[in-house]
Write a protein that holds these residues in place. Structure first.
Motif: not given
Length: 245
Positions: A188-206
């Motif tokens: 909608a803003a002609n944007n894209q994800s910025f940054g590497t794909v890293l876990n950000t929630h405590n239910l996730g892991s590497w």
């Protein structure tokens, strides 16, 4: 509870597709200087404790823009120094005691603030140090299917598509960067994800990351993204230093 487990299973299933979308995420480059913008993204967790260390971490980051989710009366009380530190702010009601907010030290363009009450979206336009006008929006999406994330993301995307000029989108999307809801809002803003794909929630892991706190910046943006500790929340923070392309 069964519905919540189904939503989590849907999100985890999306997470295993990480290898197929690596090329769609903009990898930051370390070329920032004093002319860069700084943004701190954080889901505060409405009733979390402690609050003081998190407030200090955000203040000490010198972030010019702070995007927050789950802003509650509890957070406002025990993080009062944070809200007092930032002279300009916009807060919008979402779920009870889980509002979305933007705090900033940058000048706000008069009458630019907007709020989609009940939809997890607040936005405003700021004047960047170089004089450019930049929109900033803070987003909090509901869980995916069987909840109404898809419809909510369409309402948000429709509103963002009306903004003229560069848009910085940050928030807790409860969805991975390559998920339909995130891609719809970014497009909608002609944007894209910025940054590497890293876990950000405590239910996730590497092993099975849940990168559900996302930054969607204009294409061509360069800079760095640093993860910040949980500090009482169930979400890690993201501190981005960047230059718009």
């Amino acid at each position: 509870m069964r519905v919540r487990y189904l939503a989590l299973a849907t999100l985890l299933f999306s997470g295993v597709a990480i290898g197929s979308i690596a090329a769609s995420v903009a990898a930051p480059s370390d070329d920032c200087d004093d002319s860069c913008l700084t943004l701190y993204q954080k889901n505060l967790m409405s009733k979390a404790w402690p609050r003081y260390s998190l407030a200090e971490d955000i203040i000490e980051s010198n972030a010019q823009i702070v995007t927050l989710q789950e802003v509650s009366s509890h957070n406002r009380k025990y993080m009062s120094n944070l809200f007092e530190h930032y002279p300009e702010k916009a807060i919008c009601e979402f779920r009870p005691e889980q509002n979305v907010a933007i705090l900033t030290t940058l000048p706000i363009v008069e009458n630019s603030e907007f709020c989609l009450q009940g939809y997890g979206l607040v936005g405003l336009q700021v004047k960047a140090p170089g004089g450019d006008l930049v929109w900033v929006v803070s987003v909090h999406l509901n869980w995916p299917f069987p909840y109404d994330q898809s419809r909510q993301s369409q309402v948000i995307a429709d509103r963002i598509s009306q903004l003229e000029g560069p848009v910085l989108i940050a928030g807790d999307f409860n969805m991975v960067p390559w998920g339909e809801s995130v891609r719809r809002i970014g497009a909608a803003a002609n944007n894209q994800s910025f940054g590497t794909v890293l876990n950000t929630h405590n239910l996730g892991s590497w092993k099975i990351p849940l990168p559900i706190d996302n930054l969607l910046f204009p294409k061509g943006t360069t800079g760095t993204v640093e993860l910040r500790p949980f500090m009482g929340s169930d979400h890690l923070g993201k501190l981005a230093r960047f230059r718009l392309g």
